[in-house]
Design an enzyme around this catalytic site. Sequence first.
Site, PDB file in Angstrom:
ATOM      1  N   SER A   6       1.500  -0.679  -0.854  1.00 53.13           N
ATOM      2  CA  SER A   6       0.533   0.395  -0.608  1.00 53.13           C
ATOM      3  C   SER A   6       1.156   1.776  -0.742  1.00 53.13           C
ATOM      4  O   SER A   6       0.442   2.762  -0.896  1.00 53.13           O
ATOM      5  CB  SER A   6      -0.125   0.223   0.759  1.00 53.13           C
ATOM      6  OG  SER A   6       0.783   0.450   1.812  1.00 53.13           O
ATOM      7  N   THR A  38       1.520  -6.543   1.897  1.00 54.07           N
ATOM      8  CA  THR A  38       2.200  -7.701   2.485  1.00 54.07           C
ATOM      9  C   THR A  38       1.297  -8.926   2.568  1.00 54.07           C
ATOM     10  O   THR A  38       1.756 -10.058   2.440  1.00 54.07           O
ATOM     11  CB  THR A  38       2.727  -7.311   3.884  1.00 54.07           C
ATOM     12  OG1 THR A  38       3.673  -6.255   3.719  1.00 54.07           O
ATOM     13  CG2 THR A  38       3.413  -8.472   4.577  1.00 54.07           C
ATOM     14  N   THR A  94      -0.320  -2.368   4.651  1.00 53.93           N
ATOM     15  CA  THR A  94      -0.610  -1.643   5.890  1.00 53.93           C
ATOM     16  C   THR A  94       0.083  -0.282   5.954  1.00 53.93           C
ATOM     17  O   THR A  94      -0.298   0.554   6.758  1.00 53.93           O
ATOM     18  CB  THR A  94      -0.184  -2.476   7.113  1.00 53.93           C
ATOM     19  OG1 THR A  94       1.217  -2.746   7.022  1.00 53.93           O
ATOM     20  CG2 THR A  94      -0.954  -3.768   7.201  1.00 53.93           C
ATOM     21  N   ASP A  95       1.089  -0.072   5.098  1.00 55.27           N
ATOM     22  CA  ASP A  95       1.871   1.168   5.223  1.00 55.27           C
ATOM     23  C   ASP A  95       1.015   2.428   5.068  1.00 55.27           C
ATOM     24  O   ASP A  95       1.268   3.433   5.725  1.00 55.27           O
ATOM     25  CB  ASP A  95       3.004   1.195   4.187  1.00 55.27           C
ATOM     26  CG  ASP A  95       4.183   0.319   4.605  1.00 55.27           C
ATOM     27  OD1 ASP A  95       4.143  -0.258   5.705  1.00 55.27           O
ATOM     28  OD2 ASP A  95       5.148   0.221   3.814  1.00 55.27           O
TER      29      ASP A  95
HETATM   30  N1  GLU Z   1       4.169  -3.700   5.902  1.00 55.29           N
HETATM   31  C1  GLU Z   1       3.550  -3.273   4.702  1.00 55.29           C
HETATM   32  C2  GLU Z   1       2.305  -4.113   4.482  1.00 55.29           C
HETATM   33  O1  GLU Z   1       1.814  -4.525   5.364  1.00 55.29           O
HETATM   34  C3  GLU Z   1       4.494  -3.172   3.579  1.00 55.29           C
HETATM   35  C4  GLU Z   1       3.950  -3.149   2.216  1.00 55.29           C
HETATM   36  C5  GLU Z   1       2.724  -2.341   1.911  1.00 55.29           C
HETATM   37  O2  GLU Z   1       2.285  -1.522   2.688  1.00 55.29           O
HETATM   38  O3  GLU Z   1       2.187  -2.563   0.833  1.00 55.29           O
HETATM   39  O4  GLU Z   1       1.682  -4.406   3.584  1.00 55.29           O
END
Ligand code: GLU
Length: 329
Positions: free
Chosen positions: A62, A18, A94-95
């Site tokens: 991710s 993200t 973050t996932d």
């Molecule tokens: N909320 C996640 C992020 O922070 C969604 C996408 C991901 O993990 O790549 O990045």
Amino acid sequence: MNEKACLPRITLGCLGGTVSMQAGLPGTGVTPQLGGDELLAGMPQLGALADISTVTLCLLPSASLSFRILLDVLAWARGEVERGAQAVVLTQGTDTLEESAYFLDLLWPCDVPLVMTGAMRPASQPGNDGPANLLAAVQVALAAKSQGRGVLVVLNDQIHLAAQVRKTASLSIAAFESPGWGPEGSVVEGQVIFRGASVPRKVLPLPKHCEHRVALLDACLDADSALLQAIPTLGYEGLVVAGFGAGHVSTAWSQALARIAKDMPVIVATRTGCGPTARATYGFVGAEIDLQSKGMHMAGRLCPRKCRILLWLLIGLDDQAALPGWLAH
Ligand code: GLU
């Protein structure tokens, strides 16, 4: 004299997520698009703190990272340290950050900090947290006190240990916690504060092979054991169960797991998200005393997803015998 020459050298590796996302066309969903140079351009203040070089290692959500990609990232980051980087900062989604941070931490042999960050709001959204997280990550990376602590996860001005950190909220800015442990430190007005000194770390060598697979299944009320029974026939070489409460399963699962544990390492963790598994409290079939007597390992404080990573790395080293020592660590 060149001002950059006086600044500490940091390298920033970008994996996507993200923090790198924006919408390609108006009205469409966001996807990873911003590489390292663009992230750095959004944060010109960083140029006064460090001489930062950037590499866009990949631009993935991710969920689609893999152990293979992380091994490549590790090799790149180690190479950067050998080439003189005083710290390495990684951005990713973050996932799966809690998993990749632990994976890299188990293999990071340097005292030089490897700091990971990301963002909950896409780069194109008002109030996005990517720039602030990147600034805090660089500040942590530069702090002398960060040396020797392995991989640190920095979000929302908090510093978390890779073994403890979890994403505990789907969309909140304050999405990361170290449940039952607390953050290892914080960034306050640009100052990096740790709650204690660094402690000696245990690090694994690189895996010798990578083709094996470790399954992770959640215990849930009234679950049948068809999936469990299929595990050995599907070629898995290890199994982690996210058990109820202090690491418990049903009578039927206990019986099925006993058979599986004869053929492969089985770890039983807690699905609660906080606290350790028990060792010697409950006496019913499916509780920790029964499971250990049938050859299973209790996870201790390690969450199910991190157990899977530890087991995968140990199987890759042909060193499953080291599992109890690592779980007790
Ligand atoms: N909320 C996640 C992020 O922070 C969604 C996408 C991901 O993990 O790549 O990045």
